[in-house]
Design an enzyme around this catalytic site. Structure first.
Site, PDB file in Angstrom:
ATOM      1  CE  LYS A  44      -8.937  -0.541 -16.364  1.00  0.00           C
ATOM      2  NZ  LYS A  44      -8.540  -1.795 -15.696  1.00  0.00           N
TER       3      LYS A  44
ATOM      4  N   GLY B 250      -2.016  -4.926   2.052  1.00  0.00           N
ATOM      5  CA  GLY B 250      -3.347  -4.758   1.446  1.00  0.00           C
ATOM      6  C   GLY B 250      -4.124  -6.060   1.538  1.00  0.00           C
TER       7      GLY B 250
HETATM    8  P1  NAD Z   1      -9.596  -4.620  -2.487  1.00  0.00           P
HETATM    9  O1  NAD Z   1     -10.251  -3.291  -2.439  1.00  0.00           O
HETATM   10  O2  NAD Z   1     -10.400  -5.835  -2.233  1.00  0.00           O
HETATM   11  O3  NAD Z   1      -8.380  -4.647  -1.437  1.00  0.00           O
HETATM   12  C1  NAD Z   1      -7.430  -3.643  -1.330  1.00  0.00           C
HETATM   13  C2  NAD Z   1      -6.914  -3.643   0.097  1.00  0.00           C
HETATM   14  O4  NAD Z   1      -5.831  -2.726   0.171  1.00  0.00           O
HETATM   15  C3  NAD Z   1      -7.938  -3.183   1.126  1.00  0.00           C
HETATM   16  O5  NAD Z   1      -7.885  -4.051   2.245  1.00  0.00           O
HETATM   17  C4  NAD Z   1      -7.458  -1.787   1.518  1.00  0.00           C
HETATM   18  O6  NAD Z   1      -7.763  -1.455   2.855  1.00  0.00           O
HETATM   19  C5  NAD Z   1      -5.964  -1.951   1.339  1.00  0.00           C
HETATM   20  N1  NAD Z   1      -5.212  -0.709   1.163  1.00  0.00           N
HETATM   21  C6  NAD Z   1      -5.558   0.402   0.493  1.00  0.00           C
HETATM   22  N2  NAD Z   1      -4.588   1.322   0.602  1.00  0.00           N
HETATM   23  C7  NAD Z   1      -3.614   0.771   1.346  1.00  0.00           C
HETATM   24  C8  NAD Z   1      -2.357   1.213   1.827  1.00  0.00           C
HETATM   25  N3  NAD Z   1      -1.900   2.413   1.518  1.00  0.00           N
HETATM   26  N4  NAD Z   1      -1.614   0.370   2.590  1.00  0.00           N
HETATM   27  C9  NAD Z   1      -2.063  -0.867   2.891  1.00  0.00           C
HETATM   28  N5  NAD Z   1      -3.237  -1.325   2.458  1.00  0.00           N
HETATM   29  C10 NAD Z   1      -4.002  -0.522   1.718  1.00  0.00           C
HETATM   30  O7  NAD Z   1      -8.866  -4.676  -3.907  1.00  0.00           O
HETATM   31  P2  NAD Z   1      -8.347  -5.958  -4.693  1.00  0.00           P
HETATM   32  O8  NAD Z   1      -9.383  -6.395  -5.664  1.00  0.00           O
HETATM   33  O9  NAD Z   1      -7.791  -6.932  -3.712  1.00  0.00           O
HETATM   34  O10 NAD Z   1      -7.180  -5.318  -5.569  1.00  0.00           O
HETATM   35  C11 NAD Z   1      -5.914  -5.032  -4.994  1.00  0.00           C
HETATM   36  C12 NAD Z   1      -4.933  -4.711  -6.083  1.00  0.00           C
HETATM   37  O11 NAD Z   1      -4.824  -5.811  -6.986  1.00  0.00           O
HETATM   38  C13 NAD Z   1      -5.283  -3.513  -6.980  1.00  0.00           C
HETATM   39  O12 NAD Z   1      -4.065  -2.931  -7.381  1.00  0.00           O
HETATM   40  C14 NAD Z   1      -5.957  -4.155  -8.172  1.00  0.00           C
HETATM   41  O13 NAD Z   1      -5.875  -3.315  -9.321  1.00  0.00           O
HETATM   42  C15 NAD Z   1      -5.091  -5.389  -8.331  1.00  0.00           C
HETATM   43  N6  NAD Z   1      -5.725  -6.492  -9.043  1.00  0.00           N
HETATM   44  C16 NAD Z   1      -6.872  -7.046  -8.612  1.00  0.00           C
HETATM   45  C17 NAD Z   1      -7.422  -8.122  -9.275  1.00  0.00           C
HETATM   46  C18 NAD Z   1      -8.650  -8.820  -8.765  1.00  0.00           C
HETATM   47  O14 NAD Z   1      -8.930  -9.910  -9.267  1.00  0.00           O
HETATM   48  N7  NAD Z   1      -9.378  -8.283  -7.813  1.00  0.00           N
HETATM   49  C19 NAD Z   1      -6.792  -8.627 -10.432  1.00  0.00           C
HETATM   50  C20 NAD Z   1      -5.603  -8.040 -10.863  1.00  0.00           C
HETATM   51  C21 NAD Z   1      -5.078  -6.964 -10.158  1.00  0.00           C
END
Ligand code: NAD
Length: 371
Positions: free
Chosen positions: A78, A178
């Site tokens: 990372k 989320g």
């Molecule tokens: P994103 O930014 O597209 O979506 C996150 C969503 O969560 C947004 O809609 C935001 O408004 C919402 N959010 C933020 N704080 C919140 C709260 N307190 N209550 C409710 N909703 C809230 O992000 P993402 O890429 O979808 O990632 C989401 C999670 O998944 C993160 O923890 C990320 O590390 C993990 N993740 C993502 C991927 C990927 O492929 N994108 C892969 C593995 C893990």
């Protein structure tokens, strides 16, 4: 020797911690390469003003476990770059190019996107040192968020987990905490399997409708930059209300530690599939086990993104990505839940054991063992 320098070291790593400081550019960053027994590490570049070395070490280890569980030819690493990700684009480009150029010889680390960086940033890294994943389509990338790579895996993990509590997916009620890239695609793929989305939230609020929400309409709202609260219909509330919404499958897909000892008793579901990274504290994981809630740990359920990234690196195609994610996530979910049930353990513990065992086996093939 100052022992404190090695305070993060354990039986797996980290193998290298590199601080990068370029006074002329006012550039400060850190690279942690945790373990490379399986191959060069893959992990995201996180850009934020308030990141820390400790956070970077924890995230690098999480990548080691995630990549090992998915049996990828990659270790975990990372990197973090200090700064506001919303800064002027040319300054951001200068910092990212400067950072990766300083790490140009660190061939054991492949850059990927993370919080504060995206596919454009990965294109700059590729141009500078030729070693990044999560690239734009025009230069051979497979846009993992656009195609829903992680959500696809989450939906499959949910289907397997449902089998451990006699839950039929047909008409099973789903709640997504989320509704972003991971959450909205998970909802879409689960709906294709016959489930009904009854609740969703974002950082601004939540919406609930026992008769079902329109997944595509919600996703369109979010794509336009609107909020869940702009959805016509349903019961609106604060974001936290999503925890108490009655359902069968609950998917956290936002921030860490969202399920904790203060709110876990409010959860009314049978299955939790962890789309987000570390969405549940240890106390919450224990509570779920004791109360018969089947929980699939994050690095098993959400590995779709990194599987896609690793396949992009190997020059694979988009269609091959989906079947590979499906096979790996389903198999690992089953292995972890079988172990957790038969040995009466929290599924996270079973997942960590499975991944660590694979890392240790990979380490046994390395040349250090012959000395
Ligand atoms: P994103 O930014 O597209 O979506 C996150 C969503 O969560 C947004 O809609 C935001 O408004 C919402 N959010 C933020 N704080 C919140 C709260 N307190 N209550 C409710 N909703 C809230 O992000 P993402 O890429 O979808 O990632 C989401 C999670 O998944 C993160 O923890 C990320 O590390 C993990 N993740 C993502 C991927 C990927 O492929 N994108 C892969 C593995 C893990």
């Amino acid at each position: 020797m100052n022992e404190d320098v090695f305070r993060f070291s354990d039986n797996l790593g980290p193998t290298r911690i590199i601080h990068v400081y370029e006074p002329v550019l006012d550039l400060k960053g850190i690279l942690v390469v945790d373990n490379v027994a399986a191959g060069p590490s893959i992990g995201g570049l996180r850009m934020a003003p308030d990141v820390s070395l400790e956070e970077c070490v924890r995230l690098a280890r999480a990548m080691t476990l995630k990549n090992a569980a998915a049996e990828l030819p990659h270790g975990g690493g990372k990197s973090i770059l200090f700064g506001d990700p919303a800064m002027d684009s040319s300054r951001k480009e200068q910092l990212i190019r400067g950072f990766c150029a300083a790490l140009g010889n660190e061939e054991d680390y492949i850059f990927g996107p993370d919080m504060g960086t995206n596919e454009q940033c990965m294109a700059w890294v590729k141009d500078e040192i030729g070693r990044s994943v999560g690239l734009p389509r025009e230069i051979g990338g497979i846009p993992l968020d656009e195609i829903g790579a992680t959500g696809w895996g989450v939906a499959h993990a949910a289907e397997v987990a449902a089998g451990y509590c006699d839950l039929e997916l047909d008409n099973a009620r789903v709640v997504i905490q989320g509704f972003g890239a991971v959450g909205s695609h998970a909802a879409r793929f689960l709906a294709d399997k016959g489930t009904q989305l009854v609740g969703a939230s974002d950082s601004r609020g939540s919406v609930y409708d026992a008769d079902g929400l329109d997944v595509e309409e919600l996703a369109e709202l979010k794509r336009e930059g609107a909020s869940i609260l702009d959805y016509p219909g349903g019961q609106k509330s604060v974001p936290e209300a999503v925890i108490g919404m009655e359902c069968d499958i609950w998917v956290p897909a936002a921030r860490p530690d969202i399920l904790n000892r203060n709110n876990i008793a409010d959860l009314k579901t049978r299955v939790v599939v962890q789309g987000a990274n570390i969405p549940a504290t240890i106390a919450a994981e224990k509570y779920m086990k004791e109360h018969g809630i089947v929980s699939v740990p994050d690095f098993i359920a959400n590995a779709g993104g990194v599987i896609c990234a690793a396949m992009e690196y190997q020059g694979s195609t988009e269609s091959a990505v989906f079947s590979n994610i499906e096979n790996k996530v389903r198999r690992n979910t089953q292995l972890v839940l079988d172990a957790a049930f038969s040995r009466n353990m929290v599924p996270r513990q079973a997942a960590v054991e499975l991944a660590e065992e694979r890392v240790i086996r990979a380490m046994s093939y390395r040349r250090w063992n012959v000395f």
